[in-house]
Design an enzyme around this catalytic site. Structure first.
Site, PDB file in Angstrom:
ATOM      1  N   ASP A 197       0.068  -4.923  -8.227  1.00 23.02           N
ATOM      2  CA  ASP A 197       0.729  -6.154  -7.782  1.00 23.02           C
ATOM      3  C   ASP A 197      -0.146  -6.910  -6.791  1.00 23.02           C
ATOM      4  OD1 ASP A 197       1.161  -4.013  -5.942  1.00 23.02           O
ATOM      5  OD2 ASP A 197       2.648  -5.225  -4.905  1.00 23.02           O
ATOM      6  N   GLU A 198       0.014  -8.220  -6.774  1.00 25.74           N
ATOM      7  CA  GLU A 198      -0.514  -9.119  -5.753  1.00 25.74           C
ATOM      8  C   GLU A 198      -2.008  -8.931  -5.478  1.00 25.74           C
ATOM      9  OE1 GLU A 198       3.540  -9.897  -3.187  1.00 25.74           O
ATOM     10  OE2 GLU A 198       2.361  -8.124  -2.662  1.00 25.74           O
TER      11      GLU A 198
END
Length: 378
Positions: A197-198
């Site tokens: 993620d991210e």
């Protein structure tokens, strides 16, 4: 599902089928996986508290507890590879192990073994999550502490402070060694979550990242594990290249960004949950609007309030994956067979003023409501 006499079973089955088509709902939520994700990286939770959450899952006939074990703030697991061991730690009064270099607590090999055995008795899978390539600041700090600055810099993406350079072959091998160490501590779990993620992409179309994930999928298969990852790095144009043994935990279409221009751009590029289903990729719904809890002094009372529980009950079901409204949401899921489950999550970044006991008691009503929804909405 409760046993009934043959006639009643047939009537209810027919009624259920009619309702299914009439309301366009996904099939048999009770057959789907359902679990809880607990952020133990940004906040230490004792073995007894983790067992309490396992009990809650078991009592609600859930199937898994995902432990978010690494983030920028901490790597919450003993690791010989990273030089974080009980031998070099201080034992606190409540039984936690404290890394004297980072001043952060972690779970020991023996504590994980205890949790694994307990979870197995309760028929709950304990799933480790070690987040890469981003949110790796704590991993990189431990690497520096054991191997020196040069090793950390060879692992780190040049223009970031918390991300692994996932293009270099030697870095992939190092992360696989770390993952190997972790799966040995979780031998009973059929799953391993690699994060994803991210992160900051190194190329416009994410092909290098897909290659990284596919390498990890091959590693997982070799270790007889099913690989899971967050949806952030899966773009519409590239998902066909993804190894289809990978299962996606889908939390947000646009990363919950606030800038309208950024939101539009991400929604244009990223694969939606229906996109993944149409490509026969297995997905679990982690909807950040309804299923993310971030306990704090301000928010904790909301998770047991009648108003919040009623709103949750009346508005969320398994097919709802994209925020609070249907502005973008595609409610017509074409391949519900590949929507294999869901998870509610507790994130710990704002929880420091709260005791573990208050967090458990404060989140329990909402968690119970979640399990009731996923097992009752056919």
């Amino acid at each position: 599902m409760e046993k009934r006499k043959n006639f009643k079973k047939i009537c209810f089955f027919c009624l259920g089928i009619l309702c299914l088509f009439a309301k366009n709902k996904v099939t048999l939520a009770s057959e789907k996986q359902s679990g809880l994700t607990l952020d133990v990286a940004r906040r230490y939770y004792s073995v007894s508290t983790i067992k309490e959450y396992i009990d809650i899952i078991h009592q609600n006939k859930g199937t898994f507890l995902q432990l978010h074990l690494s983030d920028d703030e901490n790597y919450a697991l003993e690791s010989k590879l990273l030089g974080q061991t009980t031998k070099h730690a201080i034992r606190t009064k409540n039984g936690a192990y404290l890394n004297v270099q980072t001043n952060r607590k972690f779970l020991s090999y023996k504590q994980i073994e205890e949790l694994e055995s307990y979870a197995k008795k309760k028929q709950v899978h304990l799933i480790p999550e070690i987040d890469t390539p981003a949110h790796a600041k704590a991993i990189l700090q431990l690497v520096k502490n054991k191997y020196g600055e040069k090793k950390r810099e060879s692992l780190r993406q040049a223009y970031t402070v918390n991300q692994i350079d996932y293009i270099k072959k030697e870095n992939v091998l190092f992360i696989q060694s770390l993952y190997q160490e972790v799966v040995k501590q979780f031998p009973k779990s059929p799953y391993f979550h690699m994060g994803g993620d991210e992160f900051v992409a190194v190329d416009a179309n994410n092909q290098q990242y897909i290659h990284y994930v596919n390498q990890m999928a091959k590693w997982a298969k070799k270790n007889k594990k099913i690989l899971r990852l967050w949806n952030d790095g899966l773009l519409k144009e590239e998902i066909k290249q993804l190894n289809h043994s990978v299962e996606v935990t889908y939390w947000s279409y646009d990363g919950d960004k606030q800038n309208p221009k950024e939101v539009r751009q991400l929604r244009k590029e990223r694969a939606s949950l229906p996109d993944l289903l149409k490509n026969k990729i297995k997905v679990l719904n982690y909807n950040s609007y309804y299923l993310y809890l971030v306990p704090s002094k301000r928010t904790l009372p909301n998770y047991s309030s009648k108003q919040s529980l009623n709103f949750f009950k009346e508005n969320w079901q398994l097919q709802d994956w994209d925020g609070a409204d249907s502005t973008y949401q595609e409610n017509n899921i074409a391949s519900s067979h590949y929507l294999i489950g869901s998870s509610i999550s507790i994130w710990s970044e704002e929880s420091s003023p709260l005791s573990e006991e208050k967090i458990v008691q404060g989140t329990k009503p909402y968690i119970n409501q979640y399990f009731q929804l996923v097992t009752s909405k056919d």
